[in-house]
Design a protein around this motif. Structure first.
Motif, PDB file in Angstrom:
ATOM      1  N   GLU A  13       7.735   4.894 -51.144  1.00 41.55           N
ATOM      2  CA  GLU A  13       8.556   5.089 -52.338  1.00 41.55           C
ATOM      3  C   GLU A  13       8.926   3.740 -52.966  1.00 41.55           C
ATOM      4  O   GLU A  13       8.837   3.570 -54.185  1.00 41.55           O
ATOM      5  CB  GLU A  13       9.823   5.870 -51.990  1.00 41.55           C
ATOM      6  CG  GLU A  13      10.711   6.124 -53.180  1.00 41.55           C
ATOM      7  CD  GLU A  13      11.973   6.898 -52.832  1.00 41.55           C
ATOM      8  OE1 GLU A  13      12.832   7.008 -53.716  1.00 41.55           O
ATOM      9  OE2 GLU A  13      12.098   7.376 -51.694  1.00 41.55           O
ATOM     10  N   GLN A  14       9.329   2.771 -52.131  1.00 37.47           N
ATOM     11  CA  GLN A  14       9.662   1.434 -52.633  1.00 37.47           C
ATOM     12  C   GLN A  14       8.453   0.814 -53.343  1.00 37.47           C
ATOM     13  O   GLN A  14       8.576   0.240 -54.415  1.00 37.47           O
ATOM     14  CB  GLN A  14      10.105   0.519 -51.498  1.00 37.47           C
ATOM     15  CG  GLN A  14      11.484   0.795 -50.949  1.00 37.47           C
ATOM     16  CD  GLN A  14      12.554   0.363 -51.916  1.00 37.47           C
ATOM     17  OE1 GLN A  14      13.249   1.192 -52.485  1.00 37.47           O
ATOM     18  NE2 GLN A  14      12.699  -0.919 -52.131  1.00 37.47           N
ATOM     19  N   ALA A  20       5.757   2.334 -54.629  1.00 40.46           N
ATOM     20  CA  ALA A  20       5.419   3.076 -55.850  1.00 40.46           C
ATOM     21  C   ALA A  20       6.368   2.694 -56.990  1.00 40.46           C
ATOM     22  O   ALA A  20       5.932   2.501 -58.135  1.00 40.46           O
ATOM     23  CB  ALA A  20       5.464   4.579 -55.597  1.00 40.46           C
ATOM     24  N   ASN A  21       7.635   2.561 -56.694  1.00 41.63           N
ATOM     25  CA  ASN A  21       8.607   2.160 -57.716  1.00 41.63           C
ATOM     26  C   ASN A  21       8.319   0.750 -58.224  1.00 41.63           C
ATOM     27  O   ASN A  21       8.420   0.487 -59.427  1.00 41.63           O
ATOM     28  CB  ASN A  21      10.033   2.236 -57.158  1.00 41.63           C
ATOM     29  CG  ASN A  21      10.487   3.656 -56.912  1.00 41.63           C
ATOM     30  OD1 ASN A  21       9.929   4.608 -57.445  1.00 41.63           O
ATOM     31  ND2 ASN A  21      11.495   3.807 -56.067  1.00 41.63           N
ATOM     32  N   TYR A  22       7.957  -0.143 -57.322  1.00 44.40           N
ATOM     33  CA  TYR A  22       7.650  -1.523 -57.698  1.00 44.40           C
ATOM     34  C   TYR A  22       6.412  -1.581 -58.587  1.00 44.40           C
ATOM     35  O   TYR A  22       6.404  -2.260 -59.617  1.00 44.40           O
ATOM     36  CB  TYR A  22       7.443  -2.353 -56.422  1.00 44.40           C
ATOM     37  CG  TYR A  22       7.090  -3.792 -56.667  1.00 44.40           C
ATOM     38  CD1 TYR A  22       8.064  -4.708 -57.044  1.00 44.40           C
ATOM     39  CD2 TYR A  22       5.786  -4.239 -56.506  1.00 44.40           C
ATOM     40  CE1 TYR A  22       7.745  -6.041 -57.261  1.00 44.40           C
ATOM     41  CE2 TYR A  22       5.458  -5.573 -56.716  1.00 44.40           C
ATOM     42  CZ  TYR A  22       6.448  -6.468 -57.090  1.00 44.40           C
ATOM     43  OH  TYR A  22       6.119  -7.779 -57.300  1.00 44.40           O
ATOM     44  N   THR A  29       5.112   0.803 -60.445  1.00 46.34           N
ATOM     45  CA  THR A  29       5.415   1.423 -61.733  1.00 46.34           C
ATOM     46  C   THR A  29       6.255   0.500 -62.607  1.00 46.34           C
ATOM     47  O   THR A  29       5.977   0.335 -63.794  1.00 46.34           O
ATOM     48  CB  THR A  29       6.152   2.760 -61.519  1.00 46.34           C
ATOM     49  OG1 THR A  29       5.317   3.621 -60.735  1.00 46.34           O
ATOM     50  CG2 THR A  29       6.480   3.435 -62.837  1.00 46.34           C
ATOM     51  N   ALA A  30       7.270  -0.122 -62.014  1.00 41.19           N
ATOM     52  CA  ALA A  30       8.138  -1.027 -62.780  1.00 41.19           C
ATOM     53  C   ALA A  30       7.362  -2.222 -63.333  1.00 41.19           C
ATOM     54  O   ALA A  30       7.704  -2.758 -64.391  1.00 41.19           O
ATOM     55  CB  ALA A  30       9.294  -1.509 -61.906  1.00 41.19           C
ATOM     56  N   ASN A  65      -1.383   2.549 -56.879  1.00 42.72           N
ATOM     57  CA  ASN A  65      -0.574   2.185 -55.719  1.00 42.72           C
ATOM     58  C   ASN A  65      -1.380   1.520 -54.612  1.00 42.72           C
ATOM     59  O   ASN A  65      -0.807   0.967 -53.692  1.00 42.72           O
ATOM     60  CB  ASN A  65       0.142   3.415 -55.150  1.00 42.72           C
ATOM     61  CG  ASN A  65       1.276   3.869 -56.044  1.00 42.72           C
ATOM     62  OD1 ASN A  65       1.759   3.123 -56.893  1.00 42.72           O
ATOM     63  ND2 ASN A  65       1.704   5.104 -55.865  1.00 42.72           N
TER      64      ASN A  65
END
Length: 127
Positions: free
Chosen positions: A8-9, A11-13, A15-16, A22
């Motif tokens: 999750e960390q 994927a968020n990174y 995307t940001a 991924n």
């Protein structure tokens, strides 16, 4: 093996940063290292930090980070002094990054890496 929290960390990174994939093999070592340092900075004080360690330690990241620490010791007196002080305080003076706890390496890098990231030896260590 990656944990759900690590995935999750990551994927968020990704995307940001405006990326679509991924898969770590589709990103540069600099991008991955920046994530590792950012993740360590963001979560070391959180309960979930230990849960993320297995994901961070995978993908050959330990070898890259150990190499970075060794390059810093050879090329920067400030880095070398910081590493020695950190090891004296947190590892009983033992200084081989290949044998230290991975969490300790992340915490050290969180504290000093961003100060040195523009130095030529730093970039070369990641190549």
């Amino acid at each position: 093996p990656s944990t759900p929290a690590f995935k999750e960390q990551w994927a968020n990174y990704v995307t940001a940063a405006g990326h679509k994939f991924n898969d770590p093999s589709r990103h540069s070592q600099d991008f991955i290292l920046a994530f590792v340092i950012q993740a360590a900075s963001a979560i070391t004080s959180c309960r979930g930090f230990d849960e993320l360690i297995p994901g961070l330690e995978g993908e050959g990241v330990r070898g890259v980070l150990s190499g970075l620490i060794k390059a810093g010791q050879k090329n920067s007196e400030m880095w070398k002094n910081s590493w020695q002080s950190y090891c004296d305080e947190h590892a009983g003076g033992f200084k081989d990054p290949n044998r230290l706890d991975f969490k300790m390496i992340l915490l050290f890098l969180q504290a000093v890496a961003l100060t040195h990231q523009d130095e030529p030896w730093f970039t070369a260590a990641l190549a």
